[in-house]
Scaffold this active site. Sequence first.
Site, mmCIF file in Angstrom:
data_model
loop_
_atom_site.group_PDB
_atom_site.id
_atom_site.type_symbol
_atom_site.label_atom_id
_atom_site.label_comp_id
_atom_site.label_asym_id
_atom_site.label_seq_id
_atom_site.Cartn_x
_atom_site.Cartn_y
_atom_site.Cartn_z
ATOM 1 N N TYR A 153 27.324 25.308 40.355
ATOM 2 C CA TYR A 153 28.002 26.242 41.273
ATOM 3 C C TYR A 153 27.010 26.858 42.261
ATOM 4 O O TYR A 153 27.244 26.873 43.475
ATOM 5 C CB TYR A 153 28.692 27.338 40.444
ATOM 6 C CG TYR A 153 29.483 28.330 41.253
ATOM 7 C CD1 TYR A 153 30.793 28.061 41.641
ATOM 8 C CD2 TYR A 153 28.923 29.553 41.632
ATOM 9 C CE1 TYR A 153 31.523 28.979 42.381
ATOM 10 C CE2 TYR A 153 29.651 30.479 42.375
ATOM 11 C CZ TYR A 153 30.951 30.178 42.736
ATOM 12 O OH TYR A 153 31.672 31.091 43.480
ATOM 13 N N SER A 156 29.208 32.608 48.466
ATOM 14 C CA SER A 156 29.134 33.503 47.308
ATOM 15 C C SER A 156 27.809 34.244 47.399
ATOM 16 O O SER A 156 26.884 33.797 48.092
ATOM 17 C CB SER A 156 29.157 32.672 46.030
ATOM 18 O OG SER A 156 28.697 33.429 44.913
HETATM 19 C C1 BGC Z 1 31.686 33.744 41.099
HETATM 20 C C2 BGC Z 1 32.207 34.784 40.128
HETATM 21 C C3 BGC Z 1 31.175 35.874 39.943
HETATM 22 C C4 BGC Z 1 30.638 36.401 41.259
HETATM 23 C C5 BGC Z 1 29.492 37.381 41.084
HETATM 24 C C6 BGC Z 1 31.267 34.423 42.361
HETATM 25 O O1 BGC Z 1 30.850 33.507 43.326
HETATM 26 O O2 BGC Z 1 32.700 32.775 41.347
HETATM 27 O O3 BGC Z 1 32.500 34.181 38.885
HETATM 28 O O4 BGC Z 1 31.760 36.966 39.223
HETATM 29 O O5 BGC Z 1 30.201 35.331 42.070
HETATM 30 O O6 BGC Z 1 28.532 36.920 40.185
#
Ligand code: BGC
Length: 269
Positions: free
Chosen positions: A167, A154
């Site tokens: 996360y 991410s």
């Molecule tokens: C998350 C999303 C978020 C995006 C940008 C992703 O890894 O799961 O919820 O919109 O990152 O912030």
Amino acid sequence: MNPSPTLKGQAALVTGGDSGIGKGVALALAAAGAKVVVNFAHNQAAAEATVNEITAAGGETIAVQADVSQESEVKAMFAQMYAKYGTIDILINNAGLQKDSKFIDMTLEDWNTVIGINLTGQFLCAREAAREFIRRGVVDGLSRAAGKIICMSSVHEVIPWAGHVNYAASKGGISMFMKSIAQELAPHKIRVMGIGPGAIQTPINKAAWDTPEALNNLLTLIPYNRIGVPGDIGKLATWLASDEADYITGITIFMDGGMTLYPGFADNG
Ligand code: BGC
């Protein structure tokens, strides 16, 4: 079907392939000629819908249930894959979820669930895949590599995220996990890479795009001024898994419309 399938005959596993980015990647790999195992944790109907879509387009696929945070379930999933397709050539370590809360209110359970699925799940699946890649080696005419592992990360691998500490920690962990196994596995002709998606329109971030106000707010973080779609990530994953990317290993490619350019600094700082 794709007239020049770059992944023809290769067996791919997409964890969390039933929805969101995973579904987009599963469809793209199948269109490129891969046989695709669509893993799901709970939503069998969604996994079957993905399988039906791939089959209708002329692709080969099955759905397999497993919670990737559970070692016995991961082993059973790989056994089912080998029973059907004989081996694995491409692992898309994609399954992931969010359990958001303020840090001081975060429960140990929500911490453990997110780390368990997002990070430990990638460990368990990558270890199984790497064992098979090393056992089998390079298959002449199929791919120059003995295997490819793509870790779905991410932008929060590098962008801190208040209210999402579990996360963001899992995604930061994926970065070093990916690089360390890339270093260890390269001599075995195994490539390991990350994809760092920005805001992609999927169920995980629905609240960030499902009203015009939310979407406008989100777009202030995206210089390229559009939200991504799962197909964007599908194309990148397909290319990274193909021999066209044969000299790439050990990096995360961000696909985020410029979110990691920190647009807040464009007229500030
Ligand atoms: C998350 C999303 C978020 C995006 C940008 C992703 O890894 O799961 O919820 O919109 O990152 O912030």
